[in-house]
Enzyme design. Structure first.
Site, PDB file in Angstrom:
ATOM      1  CG  HIS A 106      -5.845   7.745   6.659  1.00 27.96           C
ATOM      2  ND1 HIS A 106      -7.120   7.748   6.162  1.00 27.96           N
ATOM      3  CD2 HIS A 106      -5.099   7.038   5.747  1.00 27.96           C
ATOM      4  CE1 HIS A 106      -7.158   7.076   5.022  1.00 27.96           C
ATOM      5  NE2 HIS A 106      -5.957   6.656   4.727  1.00 27.96           N
ATOM      6  CG  HIS A 176      -6.492   1.955   5.345  1.00 26.99           C
ATOM      7  ND1 HIS A 176      -5.718   1.349   4.380  1.00 26.99           N
ATOM      8  CD2 HIS A 176      -6.632   3.235   4.958  1.00 26.99           C
ATOM      9  CE1 HIS A 176      -5.387   2.249   3.471  1.00 26.99           C
ATOM     10  NE2 HIS A 176      -5.940   3.405   3.784  1.00 26.99           N
ATOM     11  CD  GLU A 312      -9.449   3.471   2.611  1.00 26.60           C
ATOM     12  OE1 GLU A 312      -9.473   4.584   3.142  1.00 26.60           O
ATOM     13  OE2 GLU A 312      -8.690   3.206   1.663  1.00 26.60           O
TER      14      GLU A 312
HETATM   15  C1  BGC Z   1      -5.858   6.846   0.635  1.00 30.31           C
HETATM   16  C2  BGC Z   1      -4.604   6.765  -0.185  1.00 30.31           C
HETATM   17  C3  BGC Z   1      -3.445   6.566   0.741  1.00 30.31           C
HETATM   18  C4  BGC Z   1      -3.671   5.321   1.564  1.00 30.31           C
HETATM   19  C5  BGC Z   1      -2.581   5.054   2.573  1.00 30.31           C
HETATM   20  C6  BGC Z   1      -5.996   5.574   1.405  1.00 30.31           C
HETATM   21  O1  BGC Z   1      -7.139   5.630   2.203  1.00 30.31           O
HETATM   22  O2  BGC Z   1      -6.987   7.092  -0.142  1.00 30.31           O
HETATM   23  O3  BGC Z   1      -4.439   7.935  -0.944  1.00 30.31           O
HETATM   24  O4  BGC Z   1      -2.251   6.459   0.056  1.00 30.31           O
HETATM   25  O5  BGC Z   1      -4.876   5.443   2.243  1.00 30.31           O
HETATM   26  O6  BGC Z   1      -2.422   6.125   3.408  1.00 30.31           O
END
Ligand code: BGC
Length: 347
Positions: A106, A176, A312
């Site tokens: 991210h 998210h 997402e």
């Molecule tokens: C990811 C997860 C992660 C979560 C929070 C999601 O987009 O795929 O692996 O734990 O985000 O960061």
């Protein structure tokens, strides 16, 4: 239709964070300028009671201290990039990894942790803007990013993402939000029924990086082509589920390139609410809240294991290092633009 703006809080650095509340007959949505985030989405359930179907926090401190990326916008590149490695204009760039010292996840929270400037536009839209400087967070280019939310009359929340940079760049923006259609305090989401319009998904390695294969969902626990309870196969003895402790994978949406289409739908019997997700993007990451572990959220309630799910929409994870995946390489000066919408309604 109404829009209200209020001060939500101040960051420890003294930056003001605003909340915008948009409401019409079908939905009420609240957005905050930190992380250009979706904070609340209220819809009347089958008994006419308004339910907030998003996990999250009552105050800014929660978003800053305990985030889990609740409701935030993610960018410039959502999901994982192996080693933080990008090739831009023929040059390799390493953006410092923030996960297990090896993946970039991210984008290290660059867009999610930023305070954006928010402006009301017309009577049903809020536009968040932010300029990111060259090499901020390790990414090249001075970038003007813009994320807007429009509440449409039928309760659809339309999210439009725009970015333009003075360097070539990979852009992959998403939201998210963690949903629970029984309400933020509705318990686990395992009995929600999910349908994803995807014939294949992306298997990952032990570090959650796509292996490069795209695998048919047919005959696997990843087959959501017809409505299926999220929990039905989640504990199946299937390597891909064991590696990630539940679903945490990108699905390859059908009909990429044909504009905005229905990507996924989720139904909850308890509330009688359904979520439809539309997007023009090639993929959607299904994350079933496998790492939620009791962080205290709205109403002082803990957000436990699998009490929320995320859908997402995005380009495929690690696509900068996988030439076989659809590319999101954007030339300097070109405008990156995508859209996704969430609609929650009584079915
Ligand atoms: C990811 C997860 C992660 C979560 C929070 C999601 O987009 O795929 O692996 O734990 O985000 O960061």
């Amino acid at each position: 239709m109404s829009i209200e703006k209020r001060l939500f809080g101040k960051t420890p650095q003294g930056e003001e964070v605003f909340e915008f509340v948009l409401a019409n007959d079908n939905a009420e949505v609240s957005l905050i300028s930190r992380g250009a985030a979706l904070r609340r989405l209220l819809v009347a359930d089958k008994d006419g009671e308004k339910r907030d179907v998003l996990l999250g926090f009552d105050d800014l401190e929660g978003y800053i201290e305990r985030s889990d990326y609740q409701g935030v916008a993610v960018g410039p590149f959502a999901n994982r990039i192996e080693g933080g490695r990008l090739k831009i204009g023929g040059k390799e760039i390493i953006v410092p990894p923030n996960e297990k010292g090896r993946n970039l996840l991210h984008s290290g929270g660059l867009y999610s942790n930023a305070v954006w400037s928010g402006e009301v536009s017309g009577d049903n839209k809020v536009v968040f803007k932010k300029r990111f400087k060259d090499m901020e967070g390790g990414f090249p280019g001075n970038t003007d990013a813009e994320i807007s939310y429009t509440l449409e009359s039928d309760g659809t929340v339309l999210m439009e993402y725009k970015a333009v940079s003075d360097s070539d760049m990979y852009f992959n923006l998403t939201n998210h939000a963690y949903f629970n259609l029984a309400g933020y305090d509705g318990g686990d989401i395992l009995s929600h029924k999910l349908k994803i319009n995807a014939d294949s998904f992306l298997p990952v390695d032990e570090n959650s990086i796509p292996t490069g294969e795209s695998r048919k969902v047919e005959g696997t626990p990843f087959d959501f082509r017809e409505f299926k309870e999220i929990g039905r196969d989640i504990e199946a003895d299937y390597e891909q589920l064991k590696l990630t402790g539940g679903y945490d994978h990108c699905f390859c949406l059908n009909d990429f390139g044909k504009g905005c289409r229905l990507a996924a739908s989720v139904k909850c019997e308890k509330s009688g609410l359904c979520l439809d997700v539309f997007t023009d993007l090639p993929g959607v990451q299904l994350y079933t809240g496998n790492f939620l572990s009791g962080t205290v959220g709205k109403g002082g309630k803990p957000m436990n294991h699998r009490t929320g799910f995320c859908l997402e929409t995005q380009y495929y994870p690690d696509s900068p290092n996988k030439p076989q995946f659809p590319s999101c390489y954007v030339k300097a000066g070109e405008v990156f633009f995508t859209k996704t919408s969430y609609r929650v309604y009584r079915y």
